[in-house]
Write a protein that holds these residues in place. Sequence first.
Motif, short mmCIF file in Angstrom:
data_model
loop_
_atom_site.label_atom_id
_atom_site.label_comp_id
_atom_site.label_asym_id
_atom_site.label_seq_id
_atom_site.Cartn_x
_atom_site.Cartn_y
_atom_site.Cartn_z
N ILE A 110 32.54 47.34 50.51
CA ILE A 110 31.72 46.74 51.57
C ILE A 110 30.29 46.54 51.08
O ILE A 110 29.70 45.46 51.24
N LYS A 111 29.74 47.56 50.45
CA LYS A 111 28.34 47.53 50.01
C LYS A 111 28.09 46.55 48.88
O LYS A 111 27.10 45.81 48.88
N TYR A 112 28.99 46.54 47.89
CA TYR A 112 28.75 45.74 46.68
C TYR A 112 29.36 44.34 46.75
O TYR A 112 28.85 43.42 46.11
N LEU A 113 30.47 44.19 47.50
CA LEU A 113 31.18 42.91 47.48
C LEU A 113 31.33 42.29 48.86
O LEU A 113 32.05 41.30 49.02
N ASN A 114 30.69 42.86 49.87
CA ASN A 114 30.81 42.37 51.24
C ASN A 114 32.27 42.25 51.67
O ASN A 114 32.67 41.30 52.35
N GLU A 115 33.08 43.20 51.20
CA GLU A 115 34.52 43.28 51.52
C GLU A 115 35.33 42.13 50.93
O GLU A 115 36.50 41.95 51.27
N LYS A 116 34.73 41.33 50.03
CA LYS A 116 35.42 40.15 49.50
C LYS A 116 35.80 40.37 48.04
O LYS A 116 35.07 39.96 47.13
N GLU A 117 36.92 41.01 47.83
CA GLU A 117 37.42 41.15 46.47
C GLU A 117 38.06 39.83 46.02
O GLU A 117 38.69 39.14 46.80
N SER A 118 37.88 39.50 44.76
CA SER A 118 38.33 38.22 44.25
C SER A 118 39.84 38.18 44.00
O SER A 118 40.45 39.20 43.71
N SER A 119 40.42 36.99 44.10
CA SER A 119 41.83 36.81 43.78
C SER A 119 42.03 36.89 42.27
O SER A 119 41.26 36.30 41.50
N LEU A 120 43.04 37.62 41.85
CA LEU A 120 43.31 37.78 40.41
C LEU A 120 44.71 37.30 40.05
O LEU A 120 45.14 37.46 38.90
N GLU A 121 45.41 36.71 40.97
CA GLU A 121 46.79 36.27 40.74
C GLU A 121 46.86 35.30 39.56
O GLU A 121 46.20 34.25 39.55
N GLY A 122 47.62 35.68 38.54
CA GLY A 122 47.81 34.83 37.38
C GLY A 122 46.64 34.78 36.41
O GLY A 122 46.69 34.03 35.42
N LYS A 123 45.61 35.56 36.66
CA LYS A 123 44.41 35.54 35.81
C LYS A 123 44.55 36.49 34.62
O LYS A 123 45.26 37.50 34.68
N ASP A 124 43.85 36.16 33.54
CA ASP A 124 43.63 37.12 32.47
C ASP A 124 42.34 37.85 32.80
O ASP A 124 41.34 37.21 33.18
N VAL A 125 42.36 39.16 32.70
CA VAL A 125 41.22 39.97 33.14
C VAL A 125 40.71 40.85 32.01
O VAL A 125 41.50 41.52 31.33
N ILE A 126 39.40 40.84 31.80
CA ILE A 126 38.75 41.73 30.84
C ILE A 126 37.97 42.77 31.63
O ILE A 126 37.00 42.44 32.33
N ILE A 127 38.39 44.02 31.57
CA ILE A 127 37.69 45.11 32.26
C ILE A 127 36.66 45.70 31.32
O ILE A 127 36.95 46.01 30.16
#
Length: 218
Positions: A110-127
């Motif tokens: 809520i504090k950092y992302l305004n409750e809006k987590e991004s869609s990651l479906e089918g994405k390549d992700v670098i953590i």
Amino acid sequence: MFRDREEAGRLLGELLKKYDFDKENTVILAIPRGGVPVAYEVSKKLRIPFSLVITKKLAPLREPEAAFGAIAPDASQVIDEVYMKYMGVSSSELEIVRENAVKEIKNRIIKYLNEKESSLEGKDVIIIDDGIATGYTAIAAAMYVKNKGAKNVYLAIPVCPTDSIPRVKKYFDDVFCYEKSDSSFFAVGTFYEDFHQVSDQEMFFIIEEAKKNGLFYT
């Protein structure tokens, strides 16, 4: 030794430029707060947008710095049961620790992302984080991101102990570490001249800068 997280991010970015990431389908996710300055520098180098993935360490109630695992927003978790038992954590205490951690994660979303987590479906992700020791938080993040439909999940960190790489590689498609250490007394902070605790204010400033430059993923 890195001067600060920004320098570590630039060097990590140079390392990652050697790899052929699909920029149209790749997202960088920073583990806050220390991973954010690193991720922004990598984002600028690769021209790949970043956002946040929020996890929380699991630790005894009486000893909050002694982590025996970590948990993600969907309650995906990694626990070192041997270490947990060694620290005397009962199953009832574990439930309290888990509930508190998930509540804290949701508050941070809520504090950092305004409750809006991004869609990651089918994405390549670098953590990205500023380094790993046990790798618990990174592993929990990987589990969560895969549950959200990510295609390939990579870990990129400026520094890590050599013996942690095989453990975290079980959860990632690949692991990129700029500086590997064989030290018996490993601590991420010892590899930085400036390893101050990143404040919320500093993190929000970086996010706003990234948004202005079209490098924050929403």
